[in-house]
Write a protein that holds these residues in place. Structure first.
Motif, PDB file in Angstrom:
ATOM      1  N   ILE A 146       0.860  -1.190   0.000  1.00 12.79           N
ATOM      2  CA  ILE A 146       0.000   0.000   0.000  1.00 12.79           C
ATOM      3  C   ILE A 146       0.893   1.236   0.000  1.00 12.79           C
ATOM      4  CG2 ILE A 146      -1.680   1.373   1.293  1.00 12.79           C
ATOM      5  CD1 ILE A 146      -2.853  -1.196   2.377  1.00 12.79           C
ATOM      6  N   ARG A 147       0.594   2.165  -0.889  1.00 11.55           N
ATOM      7  CA  ARG A 147       1.337   3.416  -0.953  1.00 11.55           C
ATOM      8  C   ARG A 147       0.350   4.583  -0.907  1.00 11.55           C
ATOM      9  NH1 ARG A 147       6.722   2.822  -4.675  1.00 11.55           N
ATOM     10  NH2 ARG A 147       7.247   0.674  -4.113  1.00 11.55           N
ATOM     11  N   THR A 148       0.522   5.460   0.070  1.00  9.22           N
ATOM     12  CA  THR A 148      -0.358   6.605   0.221  1.00  9.22           C
ATOM     13  C   THR A 148       0.251   7.826  -0.465  1.00  9.22           C
ATOM     14  OG1 THR A 148      -1.213   5.764   2.325  1.00  9.22           O
ATOM     15  CG2 THR A 148      -1.518   8.112   1.877  1.00  9.22           C
ATOM     16  N   ILE A 149      -0.543   8.481  -1.295  1.00 11.18           N
ATOM     17  CA  ILE A 149      -0.065   9.633  -2.058  1.00 11.18           C
ATOM     18  C   ILE A 149      -0.450  10.912  -1.333  1.00 11.18           C
ATOM     19  CG2 ILE A 149      -0.037  10.781  -4.284  1.00 11.18           C
ATOM     20  CD1 ILE A 149       1.055   7.891  -4.308  1.00 11.18           C
ATOM     21  N   PRO A 150       0.523  11.679  -0.864  1.00 15.29           N
ATOM     22  CA  PRO A 150       0.217  12.921  -0.122  1.00 15.29           C
ATOM     23  C   PRO A 150      -0.456  13.963  -1.015  1.00 15.29           C
ATOM     24  CG  PRO A 150       2.514  12.231   0.175  1.00 15.29           C
ATOM     25  CD  PRO A 150       1.969  11.421  -0.954  1.00 15.29           C
TER      26      PRO A 150
ATOM     27  N   THR B 241       2.448  10.700  -7.448  1.00 18.72           N
ATOM     28  CA  THR B 241       1.627   9.589  -7.949  1.00 18.72           C
ATOM     29  C   THR B 241       2.302   8.838  -9.093  1.00 18.72           C
ATOM     30  OG1 THR B 241      -0.261  11.036  -7.478  1.00 18.72           O
ATOM     31  CG2 THR B 241      -0.713   8.947  -8.590  1.00 18.72           C
ATOM     32  N   LYS B 242       2.657   9.558 -10.142  1.00 16.76           N
ATOM     33  CA  LYS B 242       3.244   8.896 -11.304  1.00 16.76           C
ATOM     34  C   LYS B 242       4.592   8.269 -10.959  1.00 16.76           C
ATOM     35  CE  LYS B 242       4.926   9.658 -16.012  1.00 16.76           C
ATOM     36  NZ  LYS B 242       5.169  10.641 -17.087  1.00 16.76           N
ATOM     37  N   SER B 243       5.427   8.966 -10.228  1.00 12.48           N
ATOM     38  CA  SER B 243       6.745   8.422  -9.875  1.00 12.48           C
ATOM     39  C   SER B 243       6.606   7.172  -9.018  1.00 12.48           C
ATOM     40  CB  SER B 243       7.595   9.477  -9.163  1.00 12.48           C
ATOM     41  OG  SER B 243       6.995   9.886  -7.947  1.00 12.48           O
ATOM     42  N   GLN B 244       5.610   7.153  -8.124  1.00 11.75           N
ATOM     43  CA  GLN B 244       5.376   5.962  -7.303  1.00 11.75           C
ATOM     44  C   GLN B 244       4.956   4.782  -8.168  1.00 11.75           C
ATOM     45  OE1 GLN B 244       5.707   5.280  -4.072  1.00 11.75           O
ATOM     46  NE2 GLN B 244       5.768   7.222  -2.985  1.00 11.75           N
TER      47      GLN B 244
END
Length: 293
Positions: free
Chosen positions: A255-259, A280-283
Motif C-alpha cells: 500500500i502506498r499513500t499519495i500525499p 503519484t506517477k513516480s510511485q
C-alpha cells in the motif's frame, strides 16, 4: 403567429431536454479531464482510436503505442472510475500519454455502465478486452507478455474482480498479468443502500458474494494499492483489508499513500502537467520498475 410561437417553444423545450441529458451525464471533474487532455502532448506515441474489442457499442478501447524501440513493451490496461455509472475513455488521454512516453503501451477501455448494466457485466468487458488484446497483438503491434492492470476507483474494483471472482469467460493471458495497480479502489464494502454504488449491483445479492476480497487466490502477481491521503469517498480500510487477504494467501501486496491528493485529484496528478508536483506517477513507475527489473 400563435403557431410560430408554439413551434419556437417546442424547439426550445427540445433543446433544453438535450442539454439536461448532457448535464445528467456530466461531472465537475469532466471539465478538468478535458482541460488536461487539451494540453496533453501528442508526441512520443501512436494513437489508435475506437478499436472494437467486442460487438457492442461500449466495447471500444483507445490504444497508445509507445515509440520506444523495445520489442516487448509492457502493456498497461487502464480502467477508469465513475461509480460504475459514468465515464468515457476520451477523458483519459492524459493517462495514455503519461505512460506511453515512459515506454509502455497503454489501452484505455470503455465498458458497460449502470444502471442499465450491473455487476458483473463491466467486469466481463474487461476480461473480454484483455483476451482481445492478447489475440490481436500482432495486428495491433503490441506484446501481451507483460500485462499491467491499472484502475481508479470503480475501475480498480473491476480489475480486482476480473482476477478474483468466478467468470464465464476464460482469461487467456492470466499468467502474463505481472502487476496490478489499484488507485483509490473499493475492494471490500457493502453496496446496499450506498448512493454511489447501489445501482451497479443486484441489491438482493449479499456483498460477500461479490467483493473480490472474498475470492482471492494465490498467484505471482505483484499488487500495488495506492490510496489518496485526503480521500473522502473510498475508505482506506478497503485497501488495508485487501492487502491482509492477499498476504494471507501468500501474495505480494504493497500500500502506498499519495500525499496532497483526494479521491479525484489522485488521477489528475498522473498527468504530465501535474506529475512534477505530486508523487503519484513516480510511485507507479517505481512499482513497475520493481516488477520488470
Amino acid at each position: 403567429m400563435p403557431r410560430q410561437i408554439s413551434m419556437v417553444k417546442s424547439r426550445l423545450v427540445s433543446k433544453i431536454g438535450q442539454v439536461q441529458l448532457k448535464l445528467k451525464d456530466f461531472r465537475y471533474y469532466d471539465l478538468a479531464s478535458y482541460a488536461i487532455n487539451g494540453l496533453t502532448s501528442r508526441k512520443g506515441y501512436y494513437f489508435h482510436k475506437n478499436i472494437a474489442y467486442g460487438l457492442k457499442a461500449r466495447q471500444r478501447l483507445d490504444l497508445f503505442r509507445s515509440k520506444s524501440p523495445h520489442q516487448k513493451r509492457p502493456l498497461i490496461v487502464f480502467v477508469y472510475g465513475g461509480a460504475w455509472s459514468h465515464g468515457d475513455k476520451k477523458a483519459y488521454k492524459f493517462v495514455g500519454e503519461a505512460f506511453a512516453k515512459e515506454g509502455f503501451d497503454v489501452a484505455v477501455i470503455n465498458y458497460h455502465l449502470a444502471p442499465e448494466h450491473i455487476f458483473p457485466s463491466y467486469v466481463d468487458d474487461l476480461t473480454l478486452a484483455i483476451n482481445f488484446l492478447s489475440q490481436q497483438k500482432q495486428k495491433l503491434e503490441i506484446s501481451s507478455d507483460n500485462i499491467v492492470l491499472m484502475g481508479h476507483s470503480a475501475g480498480a474494483f473491476n480489475l480486482m474482480s476480473a482476477l478474483y471472482h468466478p467468470s464465464p469467460y476464460e482469461k487467456t493471458d492470466l499468467d502474463n498479468i505481472k502487476a496490478v495497480v489499484g488507485i483509490a479502489g473499493p475492494y471490500h464494502f457493502d453496496y446496499k443502500g450506498d448512493p454511489l454504488a447501489q445501482d451497479a449491483f443486484d441489491q438482493s445479492v449479499p456483498f460477500q458474494q461479490v467483493m473480490p476480497y472474498y475470492f482471492v487466490k494465490s498467484n505471482q502477481i505483484r499488487h500495488y494499492l495506492l490510496t489518496a491521503e485526503n480521500d473522502k469517498i473510498v475508505r482506506d480500510s478497503n485497501s488495508i483489508d485487501m492487502q491482509n487477504m492477499l498476504k494471507q494467501h501468500g501474495n505480494h501486496c504493497e500500500i502506498r499513500t499519495i500525499p496532497k491528493t483526494g479521491h479525484v485529484t489522485i488521477m489528475g496528478s498522473i498527468s504530465s502537467l501535474f506529475s512534477p508536483f505530486f508523487s503519484t506517477k513516480s510511485q507507479i513507475l517505481q512499482c513497475l520498475d520493481e516488477t520488470f527489473n
